[in-house]
Design a protein around this motif. Structure first.
Motif, PDB file in Angstrom:
ATOM      1  N   ALA A  12       0.988  -1.256   0.106  1.00 17.41           N
ATOM      2  CA  ALA A  12       0.073   0.022  -0.061  1.00 17.41           C
ATOM      3  C   ALA A  12       0.950   1.462  -0.022  1.00 17.41           C
ATOM      4  O   ALA A  12       0.632   2.237  -0.811  1.00 17.41           O
ATOM      5  N   TRP A  49      -9.830   4.798  -9.746  1.00 13.40           N
ATOM      6  CA  TRP A  49      -9.716   3.378  -8.733  1.00 13.40           C
ATOM      7  C   TRP A  49      -8.797   3.795  -7.732  1.00 13.40           C
ATOM      8  O   TRP A  49      -9.221   3.432  -6.607  1.00 13.40           O
ATOM      9  N   ALA A  50      -7.673   4.347  -7.828  1.00  7.84           N
ATOM     10  CA  ALA A  50      -6.783   4.454  -6.786  1.00  7.84           C
ATOM     11  C   ALA A  50      -7.417   5.342  -5.616  1.00  7.84           C
ATOM     12  O   ALA A  50      -7.189   5.313  -4.373  1.00  7.84           O
ATOM     13  N   LYS A  52     -10.769   5.731  -5.025  1.00  2.00           N
ATOM     14  CA  LYS A  52     -11.606   5.043  -4.375  1.00  2.00           C
ATOM     15  C   LYS A  52     -11.018   4.105  -3.285  1.00  2.00           C
ATOM     16  O   LYS A  52     -11.629   3.955  -2.394  1.00  2.00           O
ATOM     17  N   ALA A  53     -10.097   3.365  -3.770  1.00  2.00           N
ATOM     18  CA  ALA A  53      -9.210   2.667  -2.818  1.00  2.00           C
ATOM     19  C   ALA A  53      -8.529   3.051  -1.513  1.00  2.00           C
ATOM     20  O   ALA A  53      -8.323   2.444  -0.624  1.00  2.00           O
ATOM     21  N   ILE A  54      -7.893   4.159  -1.738  1.00  2.00           N
ATOM     22  CA  ILE A  54      -7.090   4.603  -0.755  1.00  2.00           C
ATOM     23  C   ILE A  54      -7.393   6.079  -0.214  1.00  2.00           C
ATOM     24  O   ILE A  54      -7.628   6.257   1.060  1.00  2.00           O
TER      25      ILE A  54
END
Length: 160
Positions: A12, A49-50, A52-54
């Motif tokens: 991460a 997407w990044a 949303k994910a992080i």
């Protein structure tokens, strides 16, 4: 041997360092002004997407935990936020009318606030293709294109 949790944390962190900055694209902001200047705001945006994910999971507790006392977060998702902001619009009583004055807004101002957080380097704000709709109590509607900078608007509504 790497402990089991260290590996995902390391991945991460590496992703944070090497991911290209995405753009939070603000598509539309709809602001409905009440007679007292309180404003109900629905902002529609898109995240990579990044983000949303992080970024979204990191920013969500900050948004919910520490809103300013005049801001009520009604709902928030990866696509939309709904707020009620008390006294956002200045209301001045004039003879036989009310003058509503909206504040100016710039993404540069938003960037300054965003830069206070560790994930800010991952986020680029894009409002160039977005638009704003302001709805006043008397039914008057103002539309503005390009959210990079939004000037102050003034609207005079006659008393009923």
């Amino acid at each position: 041997m790497i402990p089991r949790l260290a590996f995902p944390v390391t991945i991460a962190l590496l992703l944070l360092l090497v991911l290209p900055a995405g753009a939070v694209s603000v598509r539309h902001i709809d602001a409905t002004v009440a007679e007292n200047g309180d404003t109900y705001i629905v902002a529609d945006y898109s995240l990579s997407w990044a983000e949303k994910a992080i970024v979204y999971p990191a920013a969500l507790p900050l948004l919910l935990a520490s809103p300013k006392k005049n801001v009520q977060v009604i709902s928030v998702s990866p696509e939309e936020v709904t707020l009620n902001v008390r006294h956002l619009v200045k209301v001045q009583q004039i003879p036989a009318a009310r003058r509503y004055t909206t504040p100016a807004f710039s993404l540069a101002d938003a960037r300054k606030e965003l830069d206070k957080y560790w994930f800010s380097h991952m986020v680029q704000l894009d409002g160039a293709t977005g638009n704003l709709t302001i709805r006043f109590p008397d039914g008057e509607i103002i539309e503005h294109q390009d959210l990079t900078f939004v000037p102050s608007f003034e609207h005079v509504a006659g008393d009923r």
